[in-house]
Design a protein around this motif. Structure first.
Motif, PDB file in Angstrom:
ATOM      1  N   ALA A 128       0.860  -1.195   0.000  1.00  0.00           N
ATOM      2  CA  ALA A 128       0.000   0.000   0.000  1.00  0.00           C
ATOM      3  C   ALA A 128       0.895   1.244   0.000  1.00  0.00           C
ATOM      4  CB  ALA A 128      -0.892   0.003   1.239  1.00  0.00           C
ATOM      5  N   ILE A 158      -2.273   3.330 -10.162  1.00  0.00           N
ATOM      6  CA  ILE A 158      -2.637   2.496  -9.012  1.00  0.00           C
ATOM      7  C   ILE A 158      -3.062   1.116  -9.526  1.00  0.00           C
ATOM      8  CG2 ILE A 158      -5.072   3.291  -8.979  1.00  0.00           C
ATOM      9  CD1 ILE A 158      -4.898   3.131  -5.880  1.00  0.00           C
ATOM     10  N   GLN A 160      -5.356  -1.751  -8.393  1.00  0.00           N
ATOM     11  CA  GLN A 160      -6.373  -2.096  -7.393  1.00  0.00           C
ATOM     12  C   GLN A 160      -7.214  -3.261  -7.898  1.00  0.00           C
ATOM     13  OE1 GLN A 160      -9.972  -1.001  -7.918  1.00  0.00           O
ATOM     14  NE2 GLN A 160      -9.785   0.692  -9.354  1.00  0.00           N
ATOM     15  N   GLN A 164     -11.830  -3.032  -3.707  1.00  0.00           N
ATOM     16  CA  GLN A 164     -10.901  -2.526  -2.690  1.00  0.00           C
ATOM     17  C   GLN A 164     -11.232  -1.062  -2.337  1.00  0.00           C
ATOM     18  OE1 GLN A 164      -6.893  -3.757  -4.307  1.00  0.00           O
ATOM     19  NE2 GLN A 164      -6.797  -4.658  -2.264  1.00  0.00           N
ATOM     20  N   VAL A 166      -9.669   2.851  -0.466  1.00  0.00           N
ATOM     21  CA  VAL A 166      -8.507   3.686  -0.106  1.00  0.00           C
ATOM     22  C   VAL A 166      -8.822   4.387   1.215  1.00  0.00           C
ATOM     23  CG1 VAL A 166      -7.721   4.087  -2.467  1.00  0.00           C
ATOM     24  CG2 VAL A 166      -9.397   5.649  -1.449  1.00  0.00           C
ATOM     25  N   SER A 187     -11.079  -1.385 -12.147  1.00  0.00           N
ATOM     26  CA  SER A 187      -9.657  -1.608 -11.849  1.00  0.00           C
ATOM     27  C   SER A 187      -8.767  -1.428 -13.089  1.00  0.00           C
ATOM     28  CB  SER A 187      -9.459  -2.999 -11.270  1.00  0.00           C
ATOM     29  OG  SER A 187      -9.998  -3.951 -12.134  1.00  0.00           O
ATOM     30  N   PRO A 223      -4.029   0.572  -2.164  1.00  0.00           N
ATOM     31  CA  PRO A 223      -5.393   0.118  -1.884  1.00  0.00           C
ATOM     32  C   PRO A 223      -5.397  -0.946  -0.788  1.00  0.00           C
ATOM     33  CG  PRO A 223      -4.563  -1.017  -3.818  1.00  0.00           C
ATOM     34  CD  PRO A 223      -3.476  -0.095  -3.362  1.00  0.00           C
TER      35      PRO A 223
END
Ligand SMILES: Cc1cc2nc3c(=O)[nH]c(=O)nc-3n(C[C@H](O)[C@H](O)[C@H](O)COP(=O)(O)OP(=O)(O)OC[C@H]3O[C@@H](n4cnc5c(N)ncnc54)[C@H](O)[C@@H]3O)c2cc1C
Ligand code: FES
Length: 363
Positions: A128, A158, A160, A164, A166, A187, A223
């Motif tokens: 993360a 990112i 992810q 998920q 944040v 995603s 994430p």
């Protein structure tokens, strides 16, 4: 009477003693510099003792999940402490099973660093990162939910998984606080994230997010989250959301049809009145392109003005029970208030799903 007065006096003395001990620990006790070793020394840092382990991890850019921001109410900040954790605290026990306690699992926001420590953190969590982002757009979805899009500035990408979340950093008079928000963008979009944020009256982070304008910069980490879509294309997907629990469902559904255009999927969405409906037209368009996508919205408290509503009414678990045939190979993702999650879990288990087929986030 004398007896009651004696009990009150003794009780008062105990409270005073506890307060004095806490004050002494805070202002007088010095633990010196302590060493924290993570995963058998793969990461090591030194920190002035006396503070919470969670804060020390964040200061050293190790961003484990902490959805309640360290208040001890989410139970997400679990790490394994093998040396130096001290006894388990009453504030932790509600979140720890007996097996957790035996293996040294602790809540990082509750454990104070008082000596050198050895801790274990799953490698996946060490991935993360902290992101700097800029608000690209703000759209009002309902009377209390806004959609916010953020362009990623640093890092610019990112990775992810659908479902998920944040943790947004929001300012508060006591310093920055962190709150969890599920990612609603799919995603496969790497350079931005989208959130659906419901305004909680008086809430620190939701008020901050609702006040943002295009161009404002926002920090978040992530994430996080355990949701994991099955790669088995024959397994039907069931998404059940309530209120702002729509966000992860949107991510899952759009990511799913990007990869498996034929895959069977149900979306059940519960809200109170037609004023709380959002994204329904988007999903109807998606269902035209992917006929194996089925949508059920249900109103729990329809108003007189909702008489033209021709969809379902009642709690969403009743709709799940009505539409899903038993015995089908499925995986389910649930997000919303705890009573909704419990009721839907019961229905899904009656249809033959097991605990490992069901993922949920309660909020
Ligand atoms: C995994 C996860 C994912 C989440 N995803 C989303 C999301 O996609 N969108 C979203 O809007 N929220 C989401 N949440 C909830 C979010 O993290 C915050 O808890 C919420 O926005 C309130 O934060 P706040 O700082 O505004 O309120 P706070 O300052 O924390 O709370 C202010 C007051 O409101 C009360 N309160 C807190 N939350 C609620 C609530 N939900 N309803 C009623 N009263 C409340 C508190 O007890 C307190 O009295 C998620 C939570 C988790 C754990
Ligand atoms: S951060 Fe929520 S319990 Fe520790």
């Amino acid at each position: 009477m004398l007896y009651i007065t004696a009990i009150a006096v003794i009780g008062g003395l105990f409270v005073l003693l506890a307060a004095l001990l806490l004050a002494a620990e805070r202002y007088l006790v010095r633990y010196g510099v302590c060493t924290v070793r993570i995963n058998a020394g793969s990461t090591v840092f030194k920190v002035q003792g006396g503070g919470a382990l969670l804060a020390a991890l964040i200061n050293n850019k190790i961003f484990i999940p902490s959805a309640c921001g360290g208040k001890g109410s989410c139970g997400y900040c679990k790490v394994t402490v093998t040396v130096g954790g001290g006894p388990v605290l009453p504030t932790e026990t509600a979140f720890l099973s007996r097996a957790d306690v035996r293996s040294g699992v602790r809540l990082a926001c509750q454990v104070k660093i008082k000596q050198d420590m050895e801790i274990g953190i799953p490698e996946a969590l060490l991935n993360a990162k902290q992101y700097r982002s800029r608000v690209a757009s703000v759209v009002t979805l309902t009377r209390d939910i806004k959609q916010l899009d953020f362009d990623l500035l640093d890092p610019t990408e990112i990775e992810q998984r659908p479902g998920q979340y944040v943790q947004i950093q929001a300012p508060s008079p006591e310093g920055p606080v962190f709150r969890a928000y599920s990612i609603s963008s799919p995603s496969y979009e790497k350079n931005r994230i989208q959130l659906n944020v419901r305004l909680v009256p008086g809430g620190v982070a939701s008020t901050y997010l609702h006040g943002l304008k295009e161009g404002d910069e926002v920090l978040f980490t992530g994430p996080y989250g355990e949701f994991r879509l099955s790669e088995d294309a024959q397994r039907e997907i069931v998404c059940v959301g309530g209120g702002c629990g729509m966000a992860p469902m949107r991510n899952i559904i759009y990511s799913l049809y990007h990869q498996w255009p034929e895959r069977s999927c149900w979306l059940f969405f519960g809200c109170r009145t037609t004023k709380d409906i959002f994204y329904l037209d988007d999903y109807r368009m998606l269902a035209k392109r992917h006929p194996s996508f089925k949508i059920v919205y249900a109103l729990s408290d329809p108003l007189a003005a909702d008489e033209t509503w021709d969809g379902e009414t009642g709690f969403i678990h009743l709709a799940v029970d009505k539409f899903l045939a038993p015995g089908v190979k499925r995986q389910a993702f649930l997000c919303g208030p705890p009573p909704m999650i419990e009721a839907v879990m019961d229905v899904l288990k009656n249809k033959g799903l097991t605990d490992t087929d069901i993922f949920y986030d309660k909020f």
